[in-house]
Design an enzyme around this catalytic site. Structure first.
Site, PDB file in Angstrom:
ATOM      1  N   LYS A 177       0.989  -1.037   0.069  1.00 51.56           N
ATOM      2  CA  LYS A 177       0.067  -0.033  -0.030  1.00 51.56           C
ATOM      3  C   LYS A 177       0.793   1.405  -0.059  1.00 51.56           C
ATOM      4  O   LYS A 177       0.537   2.211  -0.547  1.00 51.56           O
ATOM      5  CB  LYS A 177      -0.892  -0.135   1.485  1.00 51.56           C
ATOM      6  CG  LYS A 177      -1.924  -1.282   1.313  1.00 51.56           C
ATOM      7  CD  LYS A 177      -2.757  -0.879   2.452  1.00 51.56           C
ATOM      8  CE  LYS A 177      -2.243  -1.010   3.851  1.00 51.56           C
ATOM      9  NZ  LYS A 177      -1.716  -2.278   4.269  1.00 51.56           N
TER      10      LYS A 177
ATOM     11  N   ARG B 188      -9.696   0.974   8.963  1.00 54.23           N
ATOM     12  CA  ARG B 188      -9.270  -0.276   9.225  1.00 54.23           C
ATOM     13  C   ARG B 188     -10.475  -0.968   9.983  1.00 54.23           C
ATOM     14  O   ARG B 188     -10.220  -2.290  10.315  1.00 54.23           O
ATOM     15  CB  ARG B 188      -8.057  -0.118  10.000  1.00 54.23           C
ATOM     16  CG  ARG B 188      -6.632  -0.349   9.188  1.00 54.23           C
ATOM     17  CD  ARG B 188      -5.578  -0.278  10.377  1.00 54.23           C
ATOM     18  NE  ARG B 188      -4.446  -0.845   9.860  1.00 54.23           N
ATOM     19  CZ  ARG B 188      -3.386  -0.437   9.494  1.00 54.23           C
ATOM     20  NH1 ARG B 188      -3.325   0.854   8.897  1.00 54.23           N
ATOM     21  NH2 ARG B 188      -2.234  -1.103   9.456  1.00 54.23           N
TER      22      ARG B 188
HETATM   23  P1  AMP Z   1       0.785   0.529   9.157  1.00 54.63           P
HETATM   24  O1  AMP Z   1       1.909   1.825   8.821  1.00 54.63           O
HETATM   25  O2  AMP Z   1      -0.416   1.058   8.312  1.00 54.63           O
HETATM   26  O3  AMP Z   1       1.134  -0.675   9.189  1.00 54.63           O
HETATM   27  O4  AMP Z   1       0.289   1.191  10.644  1.00 54.63           O
HETATM   28  C1  AMP Z   1       1.114   0.873  11.700  1.00 54.63           C
HETATM   29  C2  AMP Z   1       0.185   0.695  12.864  1.00 54.63           C
HETATM   30  O5  AMP Z   1      -0.343   1.875  13.157  1.00 54.63           O
HETATM   31  C3  AMP Z   1      -0.850  -0.289  13.050  1.00 54.63           C
HETATM   32  O6  AMP Z   1      -0.430  -1.564  13.299  1.00 54.63           O
HETATM   33  C4  AMP Z   1      -1.734   0.205  14.100  1.00 54.63           C
HETATM   34  O7  AMP Z   1      -1.203   0.005  15.330  1.00 54.63           O
HETATM   35  C5  AMP Z   1      -1.619   1.699  13.830  1.00 54.63           C
HETATM   36  N1  AMP Z   1      -2.593   2.268  12.693  1.00 54.63           N
HETATM   37  C6  AMP Z   1      -2.504   2.673  11.564  1.00 54.63           C
HETATM   38  N2  AMP Z   1      -3.641   2.869  11.064  1.00 54.63           N
HETATM   39  C7  AMP Z   1      -4.634   2.808  11.677  1.00 54.63           C
HETATM   40  C8  AMP Z   1      -6.081   2.701  11.756  1.00 54.63           C
HETATM   41  N3  AMP Z   1      -6.651   3.298  10.744  1.00 54.63           N
HETATM   42  N4  AMP Z   1      -6.664   2.495  12.870  1.00 54.63           N
HETATM   43  C9  AMP Z   1      -6.004   1.888  13.928  1.00 54.63           C
HETATM   44  N5  AMP Z   1      -4.638   1.798  14.076  1.00 54.63           N
HETATM   45  C10 AMP Z   1      -4.182   2.359  13.038  1.00 54.63           C
END
Ligand code: AMP
Length: 209
Positions: free
Chosen positions: A16, A88
């Site tokens: 992504k 999410r």
């Molecule tokens: P990512 O960089 O998208 O993999 O996000 C890293 C971490 O940030 C995730 O594992 C969650 O702990 C938190 N996070 C990111 N986006 C969300 C979201 N939309 N809702 C809840 N937690 C989020």
């Protein structure tokens, strides 16, 4: 007319972030990665960062309301945006519906085995945010970003136990959004295992069709 209000879905490690960087450039959209914003908040030691850190370190989701408040301020007024990592949960999708309509939701599919393999080999540049992988475009032991020379690091949550938990959390909380957006006629599916350029071309085709 190209889609201007876009959401990217898909498991962690599906590509992504990598694809979002290219797509926003091609279509002139604002990129909003909730994970990137949260990591910046953690690095700054802000109140939001302090609240979010524990959830992130365990691979759990940060509570909906914190995320919704964070996103709504950032997309208000934007004419075109790509949301990467949001929504999410169904609760977040319902809140988003109240803030804005969407043109398309792209889901990038990738198997659990491939996710685990990719995330364990992922490295990110501290300076430019570039995302690299030891299996595709980095040599073992390489510490400088091939794009800008900045320092490469491994994300705290890209460790085996946390990766497994993040995939479980994706299946439990986020995968239901595939049906949610299909029912609304917004869903576009893309295979995540056809190479970076192949995935990019397919996404552009779907968003400009
Ligand atoms: P990512 O960089 O998208 O993999 O996000 C890293 C971490 O940030 C995730 O594992 C969650 O702990 C938190 N996070 C990111 N986006 C969300 C979201 N939309 N809702 C809840 N937690 C989020």
């Amino acid at each position: 007319m190209a889609a201007k209000r876009v959401v990217f879905l898909g498991p962690p490690g599906a590509g992504k972030g990598t694809q979002a960087k290219r797509v926003v450039e091609a279509l002139g959209l604002k990129h909003l990665s909730t994970g990137d914003v949260l990591r910046e908040e953690v690095a700054r030691g802000s109140a939001l960062g302090l609240k979010a850190k524990g959830f992130m370190d365990r691979g759990e989701l940060v509570p909906d309301q914190l995320i919704i408040d964070m996103v709504s301020g950032r997309i208000a007024g934007a004419t075109g945006f790509l949301l990467d990592g949001f929504p999410r949960t169904v609760g977040q999708a319902e809140a988003l519906e109240k803030i804005t309509a969407l043109d398309a939701v792209v889901t990038i599919d990738l198997s659990r085995d491939e996710v685990v393999r990719r995330l364990a080999a992922r490295r990110v540049c501290r300076a430019c945010g570039g995302i690299f992988n030891l299996t595709f475009n980095l040599n073992e032991g390489e510490t400088a970003c091939p794009a800008c020379g900045g320092e490469l690091y491994q994300r705290d949550d890209d460790t085996p136990a946390v990766i497994e938990n993040r995939y479980d959390v994706y299946e439990r909380s986020t995968a239901p959004l595939v049906a949610y957006y299909r029912e609304r006629g917004l869903l576009r599916r893309v295979r995540g295992d056809v190479g970076t350029d192949g995935v990019f071309e397919e996404i552009l085709r779907l968003l400009t069709a």
